[in-house]
Design a protein around this motif. Sequence first.
Motif, mmCIF file in Angstrom:
data_model
loop_
_atom_site.group_PDB
_atom_site.id
_atom_site.type_symbol
_atom_site.label_atom_id
_atom_site.label_comp_id
_atom_site.label_asym_id
_atom_site.label_seq_id
_atom_site.Cartn_x
_atom_site.Cartn_y
_atom_site.Cartn_z
ATOM 1 N N GLN A 33 75.498 50.520 39.954
ATOM 2 C CA GLN A 33 74.468 49.343 40.120
ATOM 3 C C GLN A 33 73.971 48.875 38.801
ATOM 4 O OE1 GLN A 33 71.677 50.338 43.385
ATOM 5 N NE2 GLN A 33 72.558 52.308 43.095
ATOM 6 N N TRP A 34 73.788 47.694 38.707
ATOM 7 C CA TRP A 34 73.262 46.954 37.582
ATOM 8 C C TRP A 34 71.906 46.371 37.940
ATOM 9 C CZ3 TRP A 34 74.905 46.583 32.653
ATOM 10 C CH2 TRP A 34 76.277 47.237 32.255
ATOM 11 N N TYR A 35 70.923 46.533 36.925
ATOM 12 C CA TYR A 35 69.583 46.192 37.405
ATOM 13 C C TYR A 35 69.289 45.398 35.913
ATOM 14 C CZ TYR A 35 68.869 49.876 40.714
ATOM 15 O OH TYR A 35 69.042 50.390 41.934
ATOM 16 N N ARG A 36 68.233 44.420 36.307
ATOM 17 C CA ARG A 36 67.709 43.774 35.202
ATOM 18 C C ARG A 36 65.983 44.058 35.077
ATOM 19 N NH1 ARG A 36 67.628 38.281 36.982
ATOM 20 N NH2 ARG A 36 65.263 38.514 37.555
ATOM 21 N N GLN A 37 65.472 44.095 33.816
ATOM 22 C CA GLN A 37 64.052 44.282 33.794
ATOM 23 C C GLN A 37 63.374 43.343 32.718
ATOM 24 O OE1 GLN A 37 62.919 48.174 31.939
ATOM 25 N NE2 GLN A 37 61.172 48.177 33.070
ATOM 26 N N ASN A 38 62.604 42.587 33.105
ATOM 27 C CA ASN A 38 61.839 41.498 32.254
ATOM 28 C C ASN A 38 60.931 42.636 31.510
ATOM 29 O OD1 ASN A 38 63.032 39.822 34.217
ATOM 30 N ND2 ASN A 38 62.441 38.494 32.654
ATOM 31 N N SER A 39 60.524 42.046 30.324
ATOM 32 C CA SER A 39 59.706 42.821 29.475
ATOM 33 C C SER A 39 58.393 43.342 30.235
ATOM 34 C CB SER A 39 59.237 42.197 28.227
ATOM 35 O OG SER A 39 58.630 42.959 27.492
ATOM 36 N N GLY A 40 58.285 44.860 30.029
ATOM 37 C CA GLY A 40 57.054 45.405 30.958
ATOM 38 C C GLY A 40 56.889 45.250 32.278
ATOM 39 N N ARG A 41 58.116 44.690 33.096
ATOM 40 C CA ARG A 41 58.090 44.618 34.384
ATOM 41 C C ARG A 41 58.946 45.727 35.324
ATOM 42 N NH1 ARG A 41 56.483 39.121 35.043
ATOM 43 N NH2 ARG A 41 55.979 39.683 37.324
ATOM 44 N N THR A 84 67.135 36.183 29.706
ATOM 45 C CA THR A 84 66.632 37.106 28.678
ATOM 46 C C THR A 84 65.798 38.184 29.356
ATOM 47 O OG1 THR A 84 66.267 35.261 27.111
ATOM 48 C CG2 THR A 84 64.976 37.252 26.895
ATOM 49 N N ALA A 85 66.451 39.535 29.147
ATOM 50 C CA ALA A 85 65.856 40.808 29.791
ATOM 51 C C ALA A 85 66.620 41.915 29.541
ATOM 52 C CB ALA A 85 65.951 40.717 31.212
ATOM 53 N N SER A 86 66.302 43.120 29.854
ATOM 54 C CA SER A 86 66.958 44.166 29.619
ATOM 55 C C SER A 86 67.890 44.298 30.775
ATOM 56 C CB SER A 86 66.308 45.361 29.234
ATOM 57 O OG SER A 86 65.709 45.282 28.058
ATOM 58 N N TYR A 87 69.301 44.705 30.542
ATOM 59 C CA TYR A 87 70.095 45.134 31.786
ATOM 60 C C TYR A 87 70.537 46.451 31.799
ATOM 61 C CZ TYR A 87 69.965 40.169 32.314
ATOM 62 O OH TYR A 87 69.709 38.834 32.722
ATOM 63 N N PHE A 88 70.353 47.221 32.834
ATOM 64 C CA PHE A 88 70.773 48.363 32.893
ATOM 65 C C PHE A 88 71.852 48.981 33.710
ATOM 66 C CE2 PHE A 88 67.038 50.389 30.457
ATOM 67 C CZ PHE A 88 66.093 49.449 30.865
ATOM 68 N N CYS A 89 72.635 49.647 33.591
ATOM 69 C CA CYS A 89 73.664 50.135 34.623
ATOM 70 C C CYS A 89 73.178 51.343 35.218
ATOM 71 C CB CYS A 89 75.004 50.450 34.174
ATOM 72 S SG CYS A 89 75.442 51.753 33.083
ATOM 73 N N ALA A 104 70.391 53.494 28.825
ATOM 74 C CA ALA A 104 69.488 52.954 27.941
ATOM 75 C C ALA A 104 69.418 51.607 27.860
ATOM 76 C CB ALA A 104 69.698 53.639 26.688
ATOM 77 N N GLY A 105 70.231 50.755 28.405
ATOM 78 C CA GLY A 105 69.976 49.497 28.657
ATOM 79 C C GLY A 105 70.552 48.546 27.523
ATOM 80 N N THR A 106 70.864 47.233 27.719
ATOM 81 C CA THR A 106 71.259 46.333 26.704
ATOM 82 C C THR A 106 70.229 45.147 26.667
ATOM 83 O OG1 THR A 106 73.547 46.533 26.841
ATOM 84 C CG2 THR A 106 72.671 44.471 26.228
ATOM 85 N N ARG A 107 69.431 45.021 25.630
ATOM 86 C CA ARG A 107 68.439 43.813 25.665
ATOM 87 C C ARG A 107 69.355 42.363 25.292
ATOM 88 N NH1 ARG A 107 66.465 47.832 22.969
ATOM 89 N NH2 ARG A 107 67.039 47.175 20.806
ATOM 90 N N LEU A 108 69.502 41.594 26.383
ATOM 91 C CA LEU A 108 69.791 40.253 26.062
ATOM 92 C C LEU A 108 68.779 39.290 25.861
ATOM 93 C CD1 LEU A 108 72.342 38.478 26.530
ATOM 94 C CD2 LEU A 108 71.508 38.339 28.918
#
Lengths: 112, 112
Positions: A33-41, A84-89, A104-108
């Motif tokens: 799965q892929w997830y997105r995380q906006n900063s601090g969210r 713009t966010a961090s993306y995690f698999c 650990a994520g990719t910060r885009l």
Amino acid sequence: SQQGEEDPQALSIQEGENATMNCSYKTSINNLQWYRQNSGRGLVHLILIRSNEREKHSGRLRVTLDTSKKSSSLLITASRAADTASYFCATDGRYGGFKTIFGAGTRLFVKA
Amino acid sequence: EPEVTQTPSHQVTQMGQEVILRCVPISNHLYFYWYRQILGQKVEFLVSFYNNEISEKSEIFDDQFSVERPDGSNFTLKIRSTKLEDSAMYFCASSDGLETQYFGPGTRLLVL
């Protein structure tokens, strides 16, 4: 240990360009799965691809999975500043389902 | 669209104090999870819960941690005696099966 590792760690592009992020993992999986995380969210689920699937699309997202190489890629086409966010698999647990292992994520960063 | 909710959004506590983090999973979901994310690090699995008992737990989930589903809607994580290193974002998640987990917005815990 079963673990998704993304690369690159950080990616900066211009709005309108495509962004490609890669993920590698170590052991057999049932799904990725892929997830997105906006900063601090919180985490937002983007897409799930099963081990018997090779490619999946959802809007501007395209995910591929190569189980022989134990790798996946996430392509975001026509990127926007809002991407713009961090993306995690994340991969499922060894026996399926009870836990999700995150990389650990990719910060885009998408520049307007 | 149904979503997982968590309270409080932020909590500051003194070292050694007990904290209870609360989650309301999506109503028809049967599987519940807690994860944590130390600032700047990856999301780590803590525990999964199904049929009123722990299904799996990580090595992080030691005797200081406990989970409970006190009624039909809430799912709680208790840390009995907090340590400085417990400072993190704690995410609750729920799922109706063994695939997509839906994450809450998180509780940011700061232990002083």
